[in-house]
Design an enzyme around this catalytic site. Structure first.
Site, PDB file in Angstrom:
ATOM      1  N   THR A  18       0.240  -1.515   0.019  1.00 55.30           N
ATOM      2  CA  THR A  18      -0.210  -0.032  -0.272  1.00 55.30           C
ATOM      3  C   THR A  18       0.487   0.533   0.117  1.00 55.30           C
ATOM      4  OG1 THR A  18      -0.676  -0.255   2.308  1.00 55.30           O
ATOM      5  CG2 THR A  18      -2.247  -0.754   1.603  1.00 55.30           C
ATOM      6  N   TRP A  20       3.755   1.383  -1.124  1.00 58.25           N
ATOM      7  CA  TRP A  20       3.957   1.435  -2.380  1.00 58.25           C
ATOM      8  C   TRP A  20       2.986   2.339  -3.856  1.00 58.25           C
ATOM      9  CZ3 TRP A  20       5.961  -3.087  -5.986  1.00 58.25           C
ATOM     10  CH2 TRP A  20       6.819  -2.955  -6.377  1.00 58.25           C
ATOM     11  N   HIS A  77      -6.259  -0.199   5.185  1.00 53.53           N
ATOM     12  CA  HIS A  77      -6.378  -1.794   5.466  1.00 53.53           C
ATOM     13  C   HIS A  77      -7.505  -2.240   5.761  1.00 53.53           C
ATOM     14  CE1 HIS A  77      -1.991  -1.015   4.674  1.00 53.53           C
ATOM     15  NE2 HIS A  77      -2.157  -0.706   6.094  1.00 53.53           N
ATOM     16  N   TYR A 163       0.495  -6.850  -6.411  1.00 50.64           N
ATOM     17  CA  TYR A 163       1.852  -6.714  -5.676  1.00 50.64           C
ATOM     18  C   TYR A 163       3.047  -7.456  -6.585  1.00 50.64           C
ATOM     19  CZ  TYR A 163       5.972  -6.598  -2.977  1.00 50.64           C
ATOM     20  OH  TYR A 163       7.172  -5.997  -2.588  1.00 50.64           O
TER      21      TYR A 163
HETATM   22  P1  A3P Z   1       8.521  -6.694   2.431  1.00 53.24           P
HETATM   23  O1  A3P Z   1       8.356  -6.594   3.635  1.00 53.24           O
HETATM   24  O2  A3P Z   1       8.202  -8.304   1.680  1.00 53.24           O
HETATM   25  O3  A3P Z   1      10.093  -5.736   1.973  1.00 53.24           O
HETATM   26  P2  A3P Z   1       2.540  -2.168   2.904  1.00 53.24           P
HETATM   27  O4  A3P Z   1       3.154  -0.871   2.477  1.00 53.24           O
HETATM   28  O5  A3P Z   1       1.113  -2.457   2.274  1.00 53.24           O
HETATM   29  O6  A3P Z   1       2.405  -2.339   4.199  1.00 53.24           O
HETATM   30  O7  A3P Z   1       3.501  -3.222   2.405  1.00 53.24           O
HETATM   31  C1  A3P Z   1       4.904  -2.757   3.055  1.00 53.24           C
HETATM   32  C2  A3P Z   1       5.442  -4.067   2.301  1.00 53.24           C
HETATM   33  O8  A3P Z   1       5.749  -3.185   1.027  1.00 53.24           O
HETATM   34  C3  A3P Z   1       6.625  -4.221   2.630  1.00 53.24           C
HETATM   35  O9  A3P Z   1       7.055  -5.432   1.875  1.00 53.24           O
HETATM   36  C4  A3P Z   1       7.643  -3.028   1.205  1.00 53.24           C
HETATM   37  O10 A3P Z   1       9.632  -3.523   1.578  1.00 53.24           O
HETATM   38  C5  A3P Z   1       7.529  -3.486   0.091  1.00 53.24           C
HETATM   39  N1  A3P Z   1       7.364  -2.415  -0.665  1.00 53.24           N
HETATM   40  C6  A3P Z   1       7.661  -0.921  -0.474  1.00 53.24           C
HETATM   41  N2  A3P Z   1       7.532  -0.660  -1.132  1.00 53.24           N
HETATM   42  C7  A3P Z   1       7.331  -0.834  -1.997  1.00 53.24           C
HETATM   43  C8  A3P Z   1       8.849  -1.186  -3.596  1.00 53.24           C
HETATM   44  N3  A3P Z   1       9.368   0.250  -3.787  1.00 53.24           N
HETATM   45  N4  A3P Z   1       9.172  -1.317  -4.446  1.00 53.24           N
HETATM   46  C9  A3P Z   1       8.890  -2.802  -3.974  1.00 53.24           C
HETATM   47  N5  A3P Z   1       8.482  -3.491  -2.836  1.00 53.24           N
HETATM   48  C10 A3P Z   1       7.909  -2.594  -2.110  1.00 53.24           C
END
Ligand code: A3P
Length: 263
Positions: A18, A20, A77, A163
């Protein structure tokens, strides 16, 4: 994720990507018109987390109510049934980001370990059971992803993303997002968005990596942890993988909703 139609967006479930997608949307809408946002306003203020309430630090609903932008970008969420009905009534654009259950479990485990807003994580094997039983803060992953998927049938203003697709071809997924939102970004803006939202760039970007919030302990795990598909292989035992797959077949019966555990 909600984009208000008047115009707000909505990205949605922990550890799915989210942040991202929030960042992609913020850049698409405001990257060129308000470049100062990029260095002065953290992502959690640009795209408030609607239901998050940390007295004295973050009150998501108030931040969302007072967003000065058009559209308002709002993150939640919530499982679909908890979304306030006014979002549906106002025909808000909604963007849902889903992630395969195995990687979601791993990412969520590390996230819960490092943030004081979540319950105690316990051991990995207990966490594994808790995830399968759906005893998570936002309820069952299986219900979350499935019920949002079903919502598409009755609410066309919903864009469901994966994702894994975003990892595989960020540009293509951004193009689809723009088409859903009716945006036609210039080639220059598109390039700025695609390069600005790469994992390493966001990990090192203090406005996007949550390094300035008091309730996360980066000594335990960074928020931007690995950003990969398939990290579950480094956590699941062979027996856990078999248990997950057997249980998955029983719970996830809709053949139209397919997740990729690797790419
Ligand atoms: P990981 O823990 O597998 O690294 P949210 O924002 O929904 O809580 O999700 C967090 C997850 O999204 C984390 O995964 C984070 O590293 C990943 N994420 C955030 N920005 C990202 C990006 N630019 N590219 C790839 N994954 C990303």
């Amino acid at each position: 994720m909600f984009v208000e139609v008047r115009s707000s967006c909505f990205p949605v479930c922990h550890s799915l990507g989210t942040t991202w997608v929030s960042y992609i949307l913020d850049l698409l809408y405001f990257g060129q018109t308000s470049p100062e946002r990029q260095t002065s306003i953290p992502i959690y203020e640009r795209v408030p987390f609607m239901e998050l309430f940390i007295p004295g630090f973050f009150e998501g609903k108030d931040l969302a109510d007072n967003l000065p932008t058009t559209p308002r970008l709002i993150k939640t969420h919530f499982p679909v049934q908890f979304v306030p009905k006014t979002f549906w009534e106002q025909n808000c654009r909604v963007i849902y980001v889903a992630r395969n259950g195995k990687d979601n479990m791993v990412s969520y485990f590390h996230f819960e370990s490092m943030t004081s807003t979540q319950p105690e994580t316990g051991t990995w094997s207990n966490y594994f059971q808790r995830f399968i039983q759906g005893k998570m803060v936002y309820g069952s992953w299986y219900d979350h992803v499935s019920n949002w998927w079903k919502k598409k049938e009755t609410y066309p203003n919903l864009h469901y993303m994966f994702y894994e697709d975003l990892i595989e071809d960020t540009q293509q997924e951004i193009d689809k997002l723009c088409s859903f939102l009716g945006l036609s970004p210039s080639a220059e803006l598109k390039e700025m968005v695609v390069s600005g939202v790469q994992f390493d760039k966001m990990k090192n970007n203090q406005m996007a990596n949550y390094s300035n919030v008091p309730f996360m302990d980066f000594n335990i795990s960074p928020f931007m942890r690995k950003g990969k598909v398939g990290d579950w292989k480094n956590h699941f035992t062979v027996a856990q993988n078999e248990e997950f797959d057997d249980d998955y077949k029983k719970k996830m019966k809709d053949p139209t909703l397919q997740f990729r555990n690797e790419i």
